[in-house]
Design an enzyme around this catalytic site. Structure first.
Site, PDB file in Angstrom:
ATOM      1  N   GLY A  10       0.833  -1.213   0.000  1.00  0.00           N
ATOM      2  CA  GLY A  10       0.000   0.000   0.000  1.00  0.00           C
ATOM      3  C   GLY A  10       0.857   1.249   0.000  1.00  0.00           C
ATOM      4  O   GLY A  10       1.360   1.665   1.048  1.00  0.00           O
ATOM      5  N   GLY A  12       0.038   4.484  -0.511  1.00  0.00           N
ATOM      6  CA  GLY A  12      -0.867   5.635  -0.562  1.00  0.00           C
ATOM      7  C   GLY A  12      -0.345   6.736   0.342  1.00  0.00           C
ATOM      8  O   GLY A  12       0.872   6.964   0.433  1.00  0.00           O
ATOM      9  N   THR A  13      -1.260   7.403   1.050  1.00  0.00           N
ATOM     10  CA  THR A  13      -0.854   8.526   1.912  1.00  0.00           C
ATOM     11  C   THR A  13       0.184   8.070   2.936  1.00  0.00           C
ATOM     12  O   THR A  13       1.291   8.619   3.014  1.00  0.00           O
ATOM     13  CB  THR A  13      -2.098   9.101   2.647  1.00  0.00           C
ATOM     14  OG1 THR A  13      -3.057   9.496   1.675  1.00  0.00           O
ATOM     15  CG2 THR A  13      -1.719  10.279   3.530  1.00  0.00           C
ATOM     16  N   GLY A  15       1.672   5.026   3.305  1.00  0.00           N
ATOM     17  CA  GLY A  15       2.767   4.224   2.734  1.00  0.00           C
ATOM     18  C   GLY A  15       3.863   5.106   2.158  1.00  0.00           C
ATOM     19  O   GLY A  15       5.055   4.891   2.423  1.00  0.00           O
ATOM     20  N   SER A  16       3.469   6.119   1.377  1.00  0.00           N
ATOM     21  CA  SER A  16       4.496   6.994   0.798  1.00  0.00           C
ATOM     22  C   SER A  16       5.150   7.834   1.897  1.00  0.00           C
ATOM     23  O   SER A  16       6.351   8.132   1.837  1.00  0.00           O
ATOM     24  CB  SER A  16       3.900   7.872  -0.308  1.00  0.00           C
ATOM     25  OG  SER A  16       2.871   8.668   0.221  1.00  0.00           O
ATOM     26  N   GLY A 133      -2.502   8.614  15.268  1.00  0.00           N
ATOM     27  CA  GLY A 133      -1.516   8.922  14.210  1.00  0.00           C
ATOM     28  C   GLY A 133      -0.105   8.954  14.769  1.00  0.00           C
ATOM     29  O   GLY A 133       0.380   7.958  15.318  1.00  0.00           O
ATOM     30  N   ILE A 135       1.134  10.352  17.388  1.00  0.00           N
ATOM     31  CA  ILE A 135       1.319  10.418  18.855  1.00  0.00           C
ATOM     32  C   ILE A 135       1.678   9.015  19.367  1.00  0.00           C
ATOM     33  O   ILE A 135       0.967   8.056  19.059  1.00  0.00           O
ATOM     34  CB  ILE A 135       0.020  10.857  19.577  1.00  0.00           C
ATOM     35  CG1 ILE A 135      -0.568  12.122  18.942  1.00  0.00           C
ATOM     36  CG2 ILE A 135       0.260  11.049  21.061  1.00  0.00           C
ATOM     37  CD1 ILE A 135      -1.981  12.453  19.435  1.00  0.00           C
ATOM     38  N   LYS A 204     -10.643   3.004  17.452  1.00  0.00           N
ATOM     39  CA  LYS A 204      -9.455   3.363  18.247  1.00  0.00           C
ATOM     40  C   LYS A 204      -9.709   3.165  19.739  1.00  0.00           C
ATOM     41  O   LYS A 204      -8.842   2.678  20.466  1.00  0.00           O
ATOM     42  CB  LYS A 204      -9.072   4.813  17.942  1.00  0.00           C
ATOM     43  CG  LYS A 204      -8.570   4.983  16.495  1.00  0.00           C
ATOM     44  CD  LYS A 204      -8.561   6.431  16.070  1.00  0.00           C
ATOM     45  CE  LYS A 204      -7.969   6.595  14.678  1.00  0.00           C
ATOM     46  NZ  LYS A 204      -8.217   7.921  14.094  1.00  0.00           N
ATOM     47  N   GLY A 301      -2.453  12.195   8.800  1.00  0.00           N
ATOM     48  CA  GLY A 301      -1.556  12.832   7.828  1.00  0.00           C
ATOM     49  C   GLY A 301      -0.361  11.953   7.531  1.00  0.00           C
ATOM     50  O   GLY A 301       0.035  11.099   8.324  1.00  0.00           O
TER      51      GLY A 301
HETATM   52  N1  LIG Z   1      -4.339   8.745   6.257  1.00  0.00           N
HETATM   53  C1  LIG Z   1      -4.066   8.882   7.553  1.00  0.00           C
HETATM   54  O1  LIG Z   1      -3.802   9.983   8.050  1.00  0.00           O
HETATM   55  C2  LIG Z   1      -4.068   7.688   8.437  1.00  0.00           C
HETATM   56  C3  LIG Z   1      -4.393   6.443   7.961  1.00  0.00           C
HETATM   57  N2  LIG Z   1      -4.366   5.359   8.807  1.00  0.00           N
HETATM   58  C4  LIG Z   1      -4.627   4.031   8.287  1.00  0.00           C
HETATM   59  O2  LIG Z   1      -3.581   3.684   7.378  1.00  0.00           O
HETATM   60  C5  LIG Z   1      -4.063   2.802   6.377  1.00  0.00           C
HETATM   61  C6  LIG Z   1      -3.746   3.393   5.009  1.00  0.00           C
HETATM   62  O3  LIG Z   1      -4.404   4.645   4.889  1.00  0.00           O
HETATM   63  P1  LIG Z   1      -4.043   5.667   3.717  1.00  0.00           P
HETATM   64  O4  LIG Z   1      -2.598   5.636   3.436  1.00  0.00           O
HETATM   65  O5  LIG Z   1      -4.680   6.939   4.111  1.00  0.00           O
HETATM   66  O6  LIG Z   1      -4.860   5.015   2.507  1.00  0.00           O
HETATM   67  P2  LIG Z   1      -4.645   5.269   0.949  1.00  0.00           P
HETATM   68  O7  LIG Z   1      -5.947   4.934   0.297  1.00  0.00           O
HETATM   69  O8  LIG Z   1      -4.045   6.601   0.705  1.00  0.00           O
HETATM   70  O9  LIG Z   1      -3.550   4.168   0.542  1.00  0.00           O
HETATM   71  C7  LIG Z   1      -3.815   2.810   0.365  1.00  0.00           C
HETATM   72  C8  LIG Z   1      -2.992   2.323  -0.816  1.00  0.00           C
HETATM   73  O10 LIG Z   1      -3.079   0.901  -0.910  1.00  0.00           O
HETATM   74  C9  LIG Z   1      -3.393   0.548  -2.255  1.00  0.00           C
HETATM   75  N3  LIG Z   1      -4.055  -0.748  -2.268  1.00  0.00           N
HETATM   76  C10 LIG Z   1      -5.381  -1.017  -2.074  1.00  0.00           C
HETATM   77  N4  LIG Z   1      -5.607  -2.344  -2.147  1.00  0.00           N
HETATM   78  C11 LIG Z   1      -4.407  -2.923  -2.387  1.00  0.00           C
HETATM   79  C12 LIG Z   1      -3.988  -4.269  -2.581  1.00  0.00           C
HETATM   80  N5  LIG Z   1      -4.853  -5.279  -2.558  1.00  0.00           N
HETATM   81  N6  LIG Z   1      -2.669  -4.518  -2.804  1.00  0.00           N
HETATM   82  C13 LIG Z   1      -1.786  -3.504  -2.857  1.00  0.00           C
HETATM   83  N7  LIG Z   1      -2.132  -2.198  -2.703  1.00  0.00           N
HETATM   84  C14 LIG Z   1      -3.416  -1.917  -2.470  1.00  0.00           C
HETATM   85  C15 LIG Z   1      -4.257   1.690  -2.724  1.00  0.00           C
HETATM   86  O11 LIG Z   1      -4.362   1.723  -4.134  1.00  0.00           O
HETATM   87  P3  LIG Z   1      -5.694   2.448  -4.735  1.00  0.00           P
HETATM   88  O12 LIG Z   1      -5.618   3.868  -4.281  1.00  0.00           O
HETATM   89  O13 LIG Z   1      -5.535   2.297  -6.200  1.00  0.00           O
HETATM   90  O14 LIG Z   1      -6.878   1.731  -4.182  1.00  0.00           O
HETATM   91  C16 LIG Z   1      -3.503   2.889  -2.148  1.00  0.00           C
HETATM   92  O15 LIG Z   1      -2.401   3.255  -2.961  1.00  0.00           O
HETATM   93  C17 LIG Z   1      -5.568   2.640   6.666  1.00  0.00           C
HETATM   94  O16 LIG Z   1      -5.744   1.488   7.448  1.00  0.00           O
HETATM   95  C18 LIG Z   1      -5.903   3.881   7.483  1.00  0.00           C
HETATM   96  O17 LIG Z   1      -7.005   3.687   8.342  1.00  0.00           O
HETATM   97  C19 LIG Z   1      -4.009   5.470  10.128  1.00  0.00           C
HETATM   98  C20 LIG Z   1      -3.680   6.678  10.656  1.00  0.00           C
HETATM   99  C21 LIG Z   1      -3.706   7.899   9.861  1.00  0.00           C
HETATM  100  N1  LIG Z   2      -9.136   9.138   9.243  1.00  0.00           N
HETATM  101  C1  LIG Z   2      -8.371   9.143  10.442  1.00  0.00           C
HETATM  102  C2  LIG Z   2      -6.928   8.900  10.107  1.00  0.00           C
HETATM  103  C3  LIG Z   2      -6.147   8.555  11.286  1.00  0.00           C
HETATM  104  O1  LIG Z   2      -6.416   7.633  12.028  1.00  0.00           O
HETATM  105  C4  LIG Z   2      -8.506  10.485  11.136  1.00  0.00           C
HETATM  106  O2  LIG Z   2      -9.005  11.420  10.495  1.00  0.00           O
HETATM  107  O3  LIG Z   2      -8.142  10.579  12.307  1.00  0.00           O
HETATM  108 NA    NA Z   3       0.021   6.587  17.559  1.00  0.00          NA
END
Ligand SMILES: NC(=O)C1=CN([C@@H]2O[C@H](COP(=O)(O)OP(=O)(O)OC[C@H]3O[C@@H](n4cnc5c(N)ncnc54)[C@H](OP(=O)(O)O)[C@@H]3O)[C@@H](O)[C@H]2O)C=CC1
Ligand SMILES: N[C@@H](CC=O)C(=O)O
Ligand code: NA
Length: 435
Positions: A10, A12-13, A15-16, A133, A135, A204, A301
């Site tokens: 993953g 995404g937000t 992961g990157s 997040g 913290i 949470k 974030g």
């Molecule tokens: N964003 C935040 O601030 C926070 C997020 N979290 C948690 O972190 C986790 C990730 O969130 P976030 O980064 O925001 O999510 P994103 O949607 O930004 O990132 C998820 C990534 O995973 C990819 N993906 C989806 N399914 C698969 C798969 N089967 N195999 C490989 N890659 C896949 C998605 O691709 P595609 O976009 O094409 O579907 C996307 O690039 C979640 O559990 C969220 O609750 C926790 C704390 C804070």
């Molecule tokens: N969607 C959640 C992300 C972090 O857990 C939030 O807004 O707090």
């Molecule tokens: Na934390």
């Protein structure tokens, strides 16, 4: 220098963000751990090429390929949701990999299976990013507060909801517009209903309660209401009552039973939690030895959450290097010490309430409403009724003294059934200043 290889599912937000943290802090982490922590492989369904700064990181579209890679020591799940995330985590554990996840939905629902499998296979599961997040709340509760009976947990645990409420309050921006902004900034869940309906906060709180009290609990056991019914007019009335509206998670340990609830709350302006703004979170614990502890920081974030995921990776890497995997139980209690506990029924809760009743502006309405409240032993502290209208409903706003939830439910059902009442009454619980 020993190398620990990380596989990330993953990109995404978060992961990157993790990839950027590991790159930016590589030298610092080497100095602090004596280990080279390398992001070796990324699996993401839609990415065809890694950004240039991560040119040496292998990329696949198939998570199974990463999980089965014998070179990978730690698998990081950052895709979110229950499936296929659970399958990936369970397969990684079965393959003898340590796991790090930020997925509170997964842990609050499927945590029992995941932690049991991890114990069977002798691997670690890190989940610091799942609550608060950036913290370090999980580590604080599990390790810093280990010598305490936790008496209560209270806090703001959803950055998106707090961001929405803050901008509605301070700038008068409409709900939908602020939500879109939170989504663009990467705070919101894939399904933002989880943020605005309190479900993410309940995920949470369930994780924290398991760790704080050593109890089995899922978010389904927590009485949960969100902020979607809050209107600008409620924010204005809250201001007149000297309060701000916040989405709170509240749990109190009463020994033989525990309180667990998530709902919009009017918080007195002088209360610490009233000043928590934007995407910030604040989590307050009361321990029987330490007293009050308040943890504050960014709850959502890319970089803050990436920092929390990186912290788990370093913890696990150090444990691998020193042969001390499993030294700290992930849920703070030994697995066999985690048991069922009774949750206090919501009807038994008592607190002051705010009601906004939409009623046709006719003589006798106020006395009909007060009559019903008094029949249910609910006493009114103050009433606000603004202006008169030629037609259409007006808002009658009341603040009550402490009342029993079951009485409030019965009284509001009777009030809402009155012919002169035009829409369901909005009810917001009020926190007392010393709570
Ligand atoms: N964003 C935040 O601030 C926070 C997020 N979290 C948690 O972190 C986790 C990730 O969130 P976030 O980064 O925001 O999510 P994103 O949607 O930004 O990132 C998820 C990534 O995973 C990819 N993906 C989806 N399914 C698969 C798969 N089967 N195999 C490989 N890659 C896949 C998605 O691709 P595609 O976009 O094409 O579907 C996307 O690039 C979640 O559990 C969220 O609750 C926790 C704390 C804070
Ligand atoms: N969607 C959640 C992300 C972090 O857990 C939030 O807004 O707090
Ligand atoms: Na934390």
């Amino acid at each position: 220098m020993k190398e620990i290889r990380v596989g990330l599912i993953g990109f995404g937000t978060v992961g990157s963000g993790l990839a950027e943290v590991l790159l930016a802090q590589q030298e610092r982490l080497e100095k602090r751990s004596g280990l080279r922590i390398r992001l070796a492989k990324v699996a993401d369904i839609n990415i065809s090429e890694m950004p240039p700064q991560f040119g040496d990181v292998a990329l696949t579209n198939d998570a199974a390929d990463l999980i089965g890679d014998p070179e990978i020591d730690i698998v990081v799940e950052l895709i979110g949701g229950i499936q296929p995330a659970k399958t990936f985590v369970m397969n990684a554990i079965a393959a003898g990999k340590h796991v790090v996840t930020a997925n509170k939905a997964l842990l609050s629902q499927e945590g029992r299976d995941i932690f049991a499998a991890a114990a069977r296979h002798g691997v670690e599961v890190g989940f610091e990013a799942s609550v608060g997040g950036g913290i370090p709340v999980i580590k604080a509760l599990r390790e810093g507060l280990v010598a305490n009976k936790i008496l209560s947990i209270m806090g703001i645990m959803n950055g998106t909801a707090n961001y929405i409420l803050t901008r509605m309050t301070d700038e008068g921006i409409p709900f939908d517009e602020v939500l879109r902004d939170a989504q663009q900034q990467g705070f919101a869940e894939a399904d933002p209903t989880y943020d605005v309906e309190g479900i993410d906060t309940a995920h949470k709180l369930a994780i924290l309660m398991t760790m704080a009290y050593g109890m089995n609990i899922t978010h389904n056991d927590i009485a949960t209401e969100g902020i979607s019914r809050i209107e600008p007019v409620d924010i204005e009335f809250a201001r007149e009552f000297g309060c701000r509206i916040k989405l709170l998670a509240i749990s109190r340990n009463h020994g033989d039973h525990v309180e667990a609830r998530v709902h919009a709350t009017m918080v007195p302006e002088r209360h610490l939690l009233a000043s928590i703004s934007g995407a910030f979170n604040a989590i307050h614990f009361t321990g029987d030895m330490v007293g009050n502890v308040l943890l504050y920081g960014l709850g959502a974030g890319k970089m803050p959450t990436g920092s929390a995921v990186a912290a788990d990776i370093v913890d696990i890497a150090r444990n691998i290097a020193t042969g001390s995997v499993g030294r700290v139980p992930p849920l703070s209690y030994l697995p066999e010490e985690i048991s069922d506990r009774k949750i206090t029924p919501m009807e038994e809760l008592s607190c002051p309430y705010y009601f906004r009743i939409s009623a046709v502006d006719k003589p006798g309405v106020l006395s009909a409403v007060s009559g019903i409240l008094s029949q249910h032993d609910i006493s009114i502290e103050s009433v606000i009724q603004k202006g008169r209208k030629q037609s259409g409903p007006v808002s009658i706003v009341m603040r009550t003294h402490t009342a029993l939830e079951s009485s409030v439910s019965k009284a509001l059902a009777e009030i809402d059934a009155l012919d002169v009442v035009a829409a369901p009454t909005v009810k917001i619980r009020i926190l007392e200043e010393d709570e």
